[in-house]
Design a protein around this motif. Sequence first.
Motif, short mmCIF file in Angstrom:
data_model
loop_
_atom_site.label_atom_id
_atom_site.label_comp_id
_atom_site.label_asym_id
_atom_site.label_seq_id
_atom_site.Cartn_x
_atom_site.Cartn_y
_atom_site.Cartn_z
N ARG A 47 42.19 45.54 14.88
CA ARG A 47 41.97 46.64 15.83
C ARG A 47 43.18 47.56 15.91
O ARG A 47 43.51 48.08 16.98
N ILE A 157 37.12 54.03 27.58
CA ILE A 157 37.38 53.01 26.58
C ILE A 157 38.87 53.02 26.25
O ILE A 157 39.61 53.91 26.64
N ASP A 161 38.36 49.65 21.42
CA ASP A 161 36.92 49.89 21.44
C ASP A 161 36.46 50.91 20.40
O ASP A 161 35.27 50.95 20.05
N ASN A 164 34.51 49.75 17.37
CA ASN A 164 33.22 49.09 17.59
C ASN A 164 32.17 50.02 18.21
O ASN A 164 31.14 49.55 18.68
#
Length: 482
Positions: A47, A157, A161, A164
């Motif tokens: 991420r 967010i 995030d 995704n």
Amino acid sequence: MSEFDYDLFVIGGGSGGVRAARVAAGETGAKVALAEADRYGGTCVIRGCVPKKLMVFASSYSGLPEEAAAYGWDMSLGAFDWDAFSSRMRNELDRLEGVYRNLLDGSGVKMFDARARLKDPHTIELSTGETVTAKHILVATGGRPVRPEMPNADLGIVSDDIFNLETLPKSILIIGGGYIACEFACILAGLGVEVTQYYRGAQILRGFDDEARGLIAESMRDLGVDLHTGTNIVEMSCFRDGDDLEDVSMDAPVEAAQYGMPEEDAPKDGPIKVKATNGRVRVFDQVLFATGRAPNTADMGLEEIGVSLRRGGAIEVDDYSQTAVPSVYAIGDVTDRVNLTPVAIREGMAFVETVFKGNPTPVDHDLIPSAVFTQPEMGTVGMTEEQARDREEVDVYCTSFRPMQSAFAEKTARVLMKLVVSKENRTVLGCHIVAPNAGEIIQLAGVAIKMGATKEDFDRTVAVHPTMSEEIVTMRKPVRTG
């Protein structure tokens, strides 16, 4: 037989923790275990750096047809397929996670897919119910993005995030002015999202060279980012039918009226109404908070066993990454020293040298090259002009110009090459580059500056022509001194 189950227990399966675990096991024969509560690879692989850079690559194609036309090519740009790209990206992240697991397994590291917390200086409790002991414990749990403390902050967010998202928003408001905020502003603008960015400070990228960050801000606006400095968010809520539209700016990226809906049907992930400190009220498909990160130290039992935490939750360590508890060490973002993946890896290697190879090795955090993957990129190593001036008298060598490739295509984009030089001994104290692929250039400049190169060393180097980077060795007269 050892009184402990393991010689080393690592908490955290990111780049730093994995490197320390597999080197300790593979090169010293230590009995090593590692616990990871989420996915192996950590922030960088899952991420952070890797998916972000893939998105940088994806976003860079949007301007190719226009530039190609100047070079005689007839190219057309189709629609960006987020589903196709994100699916391929997730497959790549799955592959890399598998690589990390295989590296650990091949080195003989025992893996626990569980959350770990410390019971005492040598005992680890796992979320599976197991309890194990270790002579040494290394905490490498990294950090996480945080939301501001304000009502309805959960409507927005965070950077985790982005990767995704099921679909790309048509419009987004990005809150923040650091490198994460600026990188995603450029990425999303390049992918066709209408991007607005609010930053409360006077200029984005605080802590970087003023001249370089000024050019980045100008370039971002040219890219289409609606950047507002001196601006912050004061209120946010779901946009619902019946909201007062008279206060909504008519130039809002999303036409507010199209989102009218009964309150009971308003989805939590629907359009978001935002009020800024300048009084403007606007509506966006999405809001991204890029307002900071915090170390992952909550509920780990650290303070209970005597590990000292600094303000913000970072683990306090010495030059050898050792905490106040002699058996417990910490590396990476959880210590909030220099939060970069290669630094965490270096810290992990230094830990193994110190603890398992009998070679006390302090961590070197001096003159670390880094890059900000905006469009164009910024590469930097050493002191900014402002930092250097506060320490001593300096000569500043700087040039800004339109590079050949974009100038031929009649584009206005400019690049910057800058050296900050000590007036006393001529050592290059800092190098700052704003240009396409600046991250690639600064890596090599970093070698010379780490070695203590002087301005005359740069001058003696023959230029590679025609390139942008040749300007680094052809600047003869300072533009500023003092």
